[in-house]
Design an enzyme around this catalytic site. Structure first.
Site, PDB file in Angstrom:
ATOM      1  N   ASP A  13       1.604  51.354 -23.923  1.00  0.00           N
ATOM      2  CA  ASP A  13       0.943  50.107 -23.511  1.00  0.00           C
ATOM      3  C   ASP A  13       1.423  49.611 -22.154  1.00  0.00           C
ATOM      4  O   ASP A  13       1.514  48.403 -21.930  1.00  0.00           O
ATOM      5  CB  ASP A  13       1.142  48.998 -24.560  1.00  0.00           C
ATOM      6  N   ALA A  15      -0.069  49.669 -19.391  1.00  0.00           N
ATOM      7  CA  ALA A  15      -1.212  49.398 -18.496  1.00  0.00           C
ATOM      8  C   ALA A  15      -1.516  50.601 -17.615  1.00  0.00           C
ATOM      9  O   ALA A  15      -1.904  50.467 -16.444  1.00  0.00           O
ATOM     10  CB  ALA A  15      -0.984  48.134 -17.651  1.00  0.00           C
ATOM     11  N   LYS A  16      -1.380  51.790 -18.200  1.00  0.00           N
ATOM     12  CA  LYS A  16      -1.669  53.026 -17.466  1.00  0.00           C
ATOM     13  C   LYS A  16      -3.151  53.102 -17.089  1.00  0.00           C
ATOM     14  O   LYS A  16      -3.502  53.667 -16.064  1.00  0.00           O
ATOM     15  CB  LYS A  16      -1.315  54.251 -18.322  1.00  0.00           C
ATOM     16  N   GLY A  40      -4.861  53.301 -26.778  1.00  0.00           N
ATOM     17  CA  GLY A  40      -5.927  52.378 -26.387  1.00  0.00           C
ATOM     18  C   GLY A  40      -5.767  52.069 -24.913  1.00  0.00           C
ATOM     19  O   GLY A  40      -4.698  51.664 -24.484  1.00  0.00           O
ATOM     20  N   HIS A  41      -6.806  52.319 -24.132  1.00  0.00           N
ATOM     21  CA  HIS A  41      -6.726  52.042 -22.691  1.00  0.00           C
ATOM     22  C   HIS A  41      -7.741  50.969 -22.342  1.00  0.00           C
ATOM     23  O   HIS A  41      -8.908  51.103 -22.682  1.00  0.00           O
ATOM     24  CB  HIS A  41      -7.049  53.301 -21.882  1.00  0.00           C
ATOM     25  N   THR A 130      -0.109  53.887 -36.332  1.00  0.00           N
ATOM     26  CA  THR A 130      -1.402  53.236 -36.104  1.00  0.00           C
ATOM     27  C   THR A 130      -2.383  53.548 -37.242  1.00  0.00           C
ATOM     28  O   THR A 130      -3.498  53.040 -37.246  1.00  0.00           O
ATOM     29  CB  THR A 130      -2.020  53.710 -34.772  1.00  0.00           C
ATOM     30  N   GLN A 227       0.468  56.913 -24.766  1.00  0.00           N
ATOM     31  CA  GLN A 227       1.736  56.369 -25.289  1.00  0.00           C
ATOM     32  C   GLN A 227       2.801  56.348 -24.174  1.00  0.00           C
ATOM     33  O   GLN A 227       2.448  56.287 -23.012  1.00  0.00           O
ATOM     34  CB  GLN A 227       2.239  57.153 -26.503  1.00  0.00           C
ATOM     35  N   THR A 242       5.803  58.943 -31.873  1.00  0.00           N
ATOM     36  CA  THR A 242       4.519  59.525 -32.238  1.00  0.00           C
ATOM     37  C   THR A 242       4.735  61.034 -32.412  1.00  0.00           C
ATOM     38  O   THR A 242       5.873  61.508 -32.323  1.00  0.00           O
ATOM     39  CB  THR A 242       3.429  59.163 -31.202  1.00  0.00           C
ATOM     40  N   PRO A 307       0.772  42.110 -33.162  1.00  0.00           N
ATOM     41  CA  PRO A 307       1.553  41.512 -32.072  1.00  0.00           C
ATOM     42  C   PRO A 307       2.641  42.483 -31.652  1.00  0.00           C
ATOM     43  O   PRO A 307       3.270  43.113 -32.502  1.00  0.00           O
ATOM     44  CB  PRO A 307       2.176  40.249 -32.697  1.00  0.00           C
TER      45      PRO A 307
END
Ligand code: IMP
Length: 444
Positions: A13, A15-16, A40-41, A130, A227, A242, A307
């Site tokens: 996460d 912000a790639k 998730g991007h 996930t 990831q 993962t 969160p």
């Protein structure tokens, strides 16, 4: 050399997606090579927000080819969903999207196993996956006898193979003490997956061959990590990781393109730390600072909406990840989120059993006992929304970025201060902080 790679250096996460979108302009092909629908991007492009999971964000630019390589575990239902969503918004994919016939397929039994097995770590811990079937699918890949790859779905023997695996899994589930799913129906699963396979047929190909041809022809390839390095199955905070090589070491194995074709590795960092799911996080702030970061940074999972755990920047962890991933330069994202704090802390060492160390532990029990040693830097009050150049940044924000660069020993070439593309400061590697330099001694 034609390859660039973008690797998250924390627990995902980072912000790639935003950085990949910016870099895509200078590349011909964007490749996703590991993980699956656990990622998730979010990309903000031309005023529109796009949330992508498996399809590379390069798909938003018509001139760019996109590849989902063989190291990915593919849930066909999720890919088709994403394709439908993109097509409904006018994004054409035919001839531009290629999906590897080597990718392993996520089946309903993998989703069931993910649900049943998370929380069964010896000692009672929970990974907090996930729930997308990622670990069970990779487990079957490595185990081989129960694995089904995308290319297998097009063979006549596929029906018997699905029958064989589903029967085996049904036997396992009946032995499960509680919470086992309804028995799997092999014929129904085969029919559903055959329909998925038909829909995906125009896109499925040998992507390894495609990519090797591409790099040999000098086409510029951008490898999009999923990831973060600390979630790497071999080198991360095992077992709270993962199931793929999410650090820089995974690029070659996941894509089939040898590392010699990659000449630029960009490590992406948030200006602070976050983590979703279980496992130690030495700089976690379960207090007002953590809330400040979570709310200003909108730190809720893209995929699961959980969160995120928030805390100070951990330079011990980031330095380790940068070395592991062979990072040349750094991108510091979400710097604006730290605005409004009087003081900002950076963890520059750990104390483990009274011993100070700059080394990131290889054993989870040691990381669990690590007490962060902090440096305190002055914060800044100004909002950074309108900042467009380095010179406009408050001096304390600049000092903070420079300290990150110093502690990791790599130049910071990108600073992001908001989701919009315009809110990105690009810095010259020659003049932006520290060039390559020896790492600090391990026990400094
Ligand atoms: P899995 O990948 O679903 O098996 O989850 C294993 C661990 O990795 C869990 O702690 C997840 O929260 C974490 N994880 C997986 N994908 C991501 C991601 O894209 N961002 C952040 N954490 C992730």
């Amino acid at each position: 050399m034609p390859g660039t790679c973008v690797i998250g250096l924390q627990w995902g996460d980072e912000a790639k997606g935003k950085l990949v979108d910016i870099l895509t302009e200078d590349h011909d092909i964007v490749v996703r090579y590991a993980g699956g629908a656990n990622a998730g991007h979010t990309v903000v492009s031309a005023g529109q927000t796009w949330k992508l999971s498996i399809i590379p964000s390069g798909i938003l630019r018509p001139a760019v080819d996109c590849v989902i390589a063989g190291g990915v575990v593919l849930d066909p239902a999720k890919v088709i969903d994403e394709m439908d969503g993109l097509e409904a918004r006018g994004v054409a994919m035919r001839g531009r999207l290629r999906i590897s016939d080597r990718a392993h397929v996520v089946f309903p039994w993998h989703l069931a196993e993910d649900r049943l097995l998370d929380g069964s770590l010896s000692g009672g811990g929970t990974i907090g996956t996930t729930g997308r079937g990622i670990g069970p699918c990779y487990r079957d890949k490595v185990g081989r006898s129960l694995a089904i790859r995308l290319g297998d779905l097009y063979r006549p023997a596929c029906r018997a193979r699905v029958e064989h695996v589903a029967t085996f899994k049904n036997r396992l589930f009946t032995a499960w003490p509680a919470g086992a799913p309804e028995p799997l129906d092999p014929a129904a699963i085969h029919a559903t997956y055959s329909a998925y396979a038909e829909r995906l047929r125009p896109y499925v190909t040998d992507t390894t061959a495609f990519l090797l041809d591409a790099v040999e022809q000098g086409r510029r390839v951008l490898f999009e990590g999923a990831q973060g390095a600390l979630l790497d199955i071999d080198h991360g905070t095992f077992p709270y990781v993962t199931s793929s090589n999410s650090s820089g070491v995974g690029v070659a194995s996941g894509s089939g393109v040898p590392g010699r074709w990659v000449d630029r590795v960009i490590g992406v960092l948030k200006a602070y730390s976050t983590r979703v799911g279980g496992g130690p996080m030495p700089t976690e702030q379960d207090n007002a600072t953590g809330v400040h970061i979570r709310e200003r940074g909108r730190e809720y999972g893209t995929v699961t909406k959980r969160p995120r755990r928030c805390g100070w920047f951990d330079a011990v962890a980031a330095r380790y990840s940068a070395r592991l991933s062979g990072v040349d330069e750094l991108a510091v994202m979400l710097l604006d989120v730290l605005g409004g704090l009087d003081e900002i802390r950076i963890c520059s060492a750990y104390e483990i059993d009274g011993q100070r160390t700059g080394r990131f532990p290889s054993q989870i029990e040691d990381l669990e006992r690590a007490v962060p040693v902090y440096e305190t830097l002055p914060g800044w009050r100004q909002e950074l929304d309108a900042v467009r150049s380095e010179g406009d940044l408050p001096i304390n924000a600049r000092r903070y970025v420079d300290r990150i660069s110093e502690l990791i020993g790599r130049p910071v070439t990108v600073v992001s201060i908001g989701p919009d593309r315009a809110q990105t400061i690009l810095r010259d590697p020659e003049t932006s902080g520290r060039p390559w330099q020896p790492q600090q001694p391990v026990n400094a």
